[in-house]
Scaffold this motif. Structure first.
Motif, mmCIF file in Angstrom:
data_model
loop_
_atom_site.group_PDB
_atom_site.id
_atom_site.type_symbol
_atom_site.label_atom_id
_atom_site.label_comp_id
_atom_site.label_asym_id
_atom_site.label_seq_id
_atom_site.Cartn_x
_atom_site.Cartn_y
_atom_site.Cartn_z
ATOM 1 N N PRO A 23 0.831 -1.218 0.000
ATOM 2 C CA PRO A 23 0.000 0.000 0.000
ATOM 3 C C PRO A 23 0.866 1.270 0.000
ATOM 4 O O PRO A 23 0.579 2.228 -0.711
ATOM 5 N N TYR A 28 3.043 0.302 5.629
ATOM 6 C CA TYR A 28 2.400 -0.979 5.260
ATOM 7 C C TYR A 28 3.293 -1.750 4.270
ATOM 8 O O TYR A 28 3.057 -1.707 3.060
ATOM 9 N N TRP A 32 -1.614 -6.307 1.177
ATOM 10 C CA TRP A 32 -2.950 -6.274 1.789
ATOM 11 C C TRP A 32 -3.983 -6.686 0.745
ATOM 12 O O TRP A 32 -3.852 -6.333 -0.442
ATOM 13 N N TRP A 34 -7.516 -6.111 -0.032
ATOM 14 C CA TRP A 34 -8.302 -5.272 -0.951
ATOM 15 C C TRP A 34 -7.454 -4.166 -1.578
ATOM 16 O O TRP A 34 -7.717 -3.751 -2.711
ATOM 17 N N HIS A 70 -6.077 -11.213 5.036
ATOM 18 C CA HIS A 70 -6.045 -9.762 4.815
ATOM 19 C C HIS A 70 -4.634 -9.245 4.611
ATOM 20 O O HIS A 70 -4.445 -8.248 3.929
ATOM 21 N N TYR A 80 6.570 -2.936 10.410
ATOM 22 C CA TYR A 80 5.135 -3.097 10.675
ATOM 23 C C TYR A 80 4.911 -4.020 11.856
ATOM 24 O O TYR A 80 5.585 -5.041 12.013
ATOM 25 N N GLN A 100 -10.575 -9.860 4.418
ATOM 26 C CA GLN A 100 -10.888 -8.437 4.181
ATOM 27 C C GLN A 100 -12.010 -8.370 3.150
ATOM 28 O O GLN A 100 -12.344 -9.394 2.542
ATOM 29 N N TRP A 153 -10.271 -5.090 11.818
ATOM 30 C CA TRP A 153 -9.370 -5.034 10.661
ATOM 31 C C TRP A 153 -9.930 -5.801 9.469
ATOM 32 O O TRP A 153 -9.520 -5.585 8.340
ATOM 33 N N ASP A 158 -10.825 0.125 10.181
ATOM 34 C CA ASP A 158 -10.246 -0.353 11.433
ATOM 35 C C ASP A 158 -10.735 0.323 12.698
ATOM 36 O O ASP A 158 -10.965 -0.311 13.701
ATOM 37 N N ARG A 191 -4.075 8.277 13.854
ATOM 38 C CA ARG A 191 -4.087 6.815 13.987
ATOM 39 C C ARG A 191 -4.961 6.401 15.180
ATOM 40 O O ARG A 191 -5.311 7.219 16.021
ATOM 41 N N TYR A 197 -5.768 -0.366 20.088
ATOM 42 C CA TYR A 197 -4.709 -1.334 19.758
ATOM 43 C C TYR A 197 -4.684 -2.509 20.743
ATOM 44 O O TYR A 197 -4.479 -3.650 20.352
ATOM 45 N N PHE A 397 0.340 6.608 -2.020
ATOM 46 C CA PHE A 397 -0.471 5.459 -1.644
ATOM 47 C C PHE A 397 -1.038 4.748 -2.859
ATOM 48 O O PHE A 397 -1.646 5.349 -3.737
HETATM 49 C C1 2M8 Z 1 -5.481 -0.143 7.283
HETATM 50 O O1 2M8 Z 1 -5.410 -1.313 8.097
HETATM 51 C C2 2M8 Z 1 -4.192 -1.842 8.662
HETATM 52 C C3 2M8 Z 1 -4.541 -3.170 9.310
HETATM 53 O O2 2M8 Z 1 -5.082 -4.039 8.374
HETATM 54 C C4 2M8 Z 1 -3.517 -0.992 9.686
HETATM 55 O O3 2M8 Z 1 -4.000 0.089 10.035
HETATM 56 O O4 2M8 Z 1 -2.462 -1.413 10.165
HETATM 57 C C5 2M8 Z 1 -6.931 -0.021 6.756
HETATM 58 O O5 2M8 Z 1 -7.162 1.247 6.184
HETATM 59 C C6 2M8 Z 1 -7.213 -1.129 5.737
HETATM 60 O O6 2M8 Z 1 -8.470 -0.931 5.138
HETATM 61 C C7 2M8 Z 1 -6.133 -1.176 4.662
HETATM 62 O O7 2M8 Z 1 -6.343 -2.308 3.860
HETATM 63 C C8 2M8 Z 1 -4.722 -1.201 5.257
HETATM 64 C C9 2M8 Z 1 -3.644 -1.004 4.192
HETATM 65 O O8 2M8 Z 1 -3.912 0.127 3.398
HETATM 66 O O9 2M8 Z 1 -4.557 -0.155 6.225
#
Ligand code: 2M8
Length: 409
Positions: A23, A28, A32, A34, A70, A80, A100, A153, A158, A191, A197, A397
């Motif tokens: 992502p 990230y 992931w 989706w 996911h 991460y 997801q 999640w 989230d 966040r 968390y 992103f």
């Molecule tokens: C966000 O989620 C992740 C956990 O899965 C995180 O915050 O660590 C969400 O916005 C989720 O919808 C998205 O798939 C992910 C990566 O962009 O980030």
């Protein structure tokens, strides 16, 4: 090609790890679910083989029971948390233990429509894994035709206020001490808080300790919530899977049964107190109590319910950039904090796709124009402040770039 098109392509290429796309780097660093489907959609604009590779890598992580995780942890990256050691996924690739929103079947069909040479063969190759994944939802996650999540999640939303009531019932005892990594990359005001968390990790530990035993978790987990994101994306994906099955000469009865059950079950998500689709905590029986952006996915699901139009127009006129992830008139609204108010370009796209298909073209066009302006003025951020479009979360992103290339530009 415009300058923004070139930037969006650079972002996809820059986040490409070879067969899968992160992502964004740092925040990230894995694949992931989706996000990856949106990435494929973005690649499909000018590189169909790369688009298909993205989906194939994602589905290669499918578990024996059909679940598609996911997160796929292809290479361990300390930037991460929580990583593969905490999740202890049991599939063929190190992974998380939850799924997801299943948007893959929908976008596989759209990518196939762009690929005259190989689209049909790719659909045929991917169909069995998609069918098996959807079947997993009906085996473990269908309650009265609504689809249930066992972790926030899993919905992709989230930190939504939707999870505040079920989280209040969780005492996160027994979790190990941990060090968050996300707040090292992004301002902590954008966040989730420690309160959330602790509960995310409590639910991960519960699942991991059980070996991700869905039968056991169905009985013991304190978090079992019927969710519009899962319900509406799966209903839509089933319609696409059904069309694929018909085209491929595969049986359609099972998928048609799922669709009928979900069409009837969607009404169990209708909260009369707010006159909107809502989450429902199956442990307490209580609705979430607010209008989230997921409620507007009803049209995308093929539920053309114009009772939602009033909320849509109210929320679109309350802020400059729609669609806020949570109702700006609700006390829990926070325009900069993760999923408690900010706008996500890919949610806008899904909502507008549904509105367009339902004939609400003026609303769909307005959302698209807003999204294009938001990106043009503020770049390819993870999400945006609905009041002034200020960028928030990660930068460069993938899904924002993909939405630009495939839809908004
Ligand atoms: C966000 O989620 C992740 C956990 O899965 C995180 O915050 O660590 C969400 O916005 C989720 O919808 C998205 O798939 C992910 C990566 O962009 O980030």
């Amino acid at each position: 090609m415009s300058d923004l098109d070139a930037q969006a392509r650079d972002i996809l290429r820059g986040n490409d790890k070879g067969g899968y796309t992160v992502p964004t780097h740092g925040l990230y660093p894995y694949q992931w679910n989706w996000d990856s489907v949106f990435a494929a959609w973005g690649f499909a604009v000018d590189d169909l083989p790369r688009a298909w590779a993205e989906i194939e890598t994602l589905l290669a992580g499918q578990w024996d029971n059909g679940m598609v995780p996911h997160i796929l942890f292809h290479q361990v990256d300390p930037s991460y948390f929580p990583g593969p050691d905490v999740w202890q996924g049991t599939g063929p690739v190190p992974s998380s233990g939850i799924s997801q929103p299943p948007i893959a079947a929908t976008f596989v069909r759209q990518i196939a429509a762009l690929d005259a040479a190989n689209g049909a063969a790719k659909m045929r190759a991917l169909f069995p894994a998609l069918l098996k994944w959807h079947r997993w939802f009906y085996q473990w996650r269908s309650e009265d035709g609504a689809i249930v999540v066992t972790h926030p999640w899993e919905t992709g939303r989230d930190n939504s206020p939707d999870w505040d009531p079920p989280f209040a019932a969780i005492d996160p005892v027994g979790i190990d001490t941990y060090q968050r990594r996300d707040t090292g990359h992004v301002n902590q005001d954008e966040r989730p808080r420690k309160y959330e968390y602790d509960r995310y990790l409590y639910l991960v530990k519960l699942g991991a300790d059980s070996g991700w035993d869905e039968r056991y978790l169905r009985q013991v987990t304190p978090f079992r919530v019927a969710d519009p994101t899962m319900s509406f994306t799966l209903l839509r994906a089933n319609r696409d899977l059904l069309a694929m099955a018909a085209e491929l000469g595969e049986p359609t009865d099972e998928i048609a049964t799922w669709i009928a059950a979900q069409e009837a079950g969607a009404q169990t998500l209708w909260n009369p107190d707010i006159a909107a689709y809502d989450t429902c905590d199956l442990r307490s029986g209580a609705f979430g109590g607010g209008v989230s952006s997921a409620a507007f996915l009803c049209w995308y699901a093929g539920i053309h319910d114009d009772r939602m139009l009033g909320h849509l127009e109210r929320i679109m006129s309350a802020e400059t950039y729609g669609i806020a992830s949570y109702d700006p008139d609700h006390a829990a609204y926070e325009p900069k904090r993760y999923w408690r108010g900010p706008v996500w370009a890919m949610m806008n796209m899904l909502i507008a796709m549904g509105l367009h298909e339902a004939g609400h073209t003026a609303h769909a066009d307005a959302i698209r124009a807003n999204t294009a302006r938001m990106i043009t003025e503020n770049g390819f951020a993870e999400y945006f402040d609905p009041r002034d479009g200020a960028p928030a979360g990660g930068r460069s992103f993938t899904w924002t770039a993909a939405v630009w290339l495939g839809w908004a530009s």
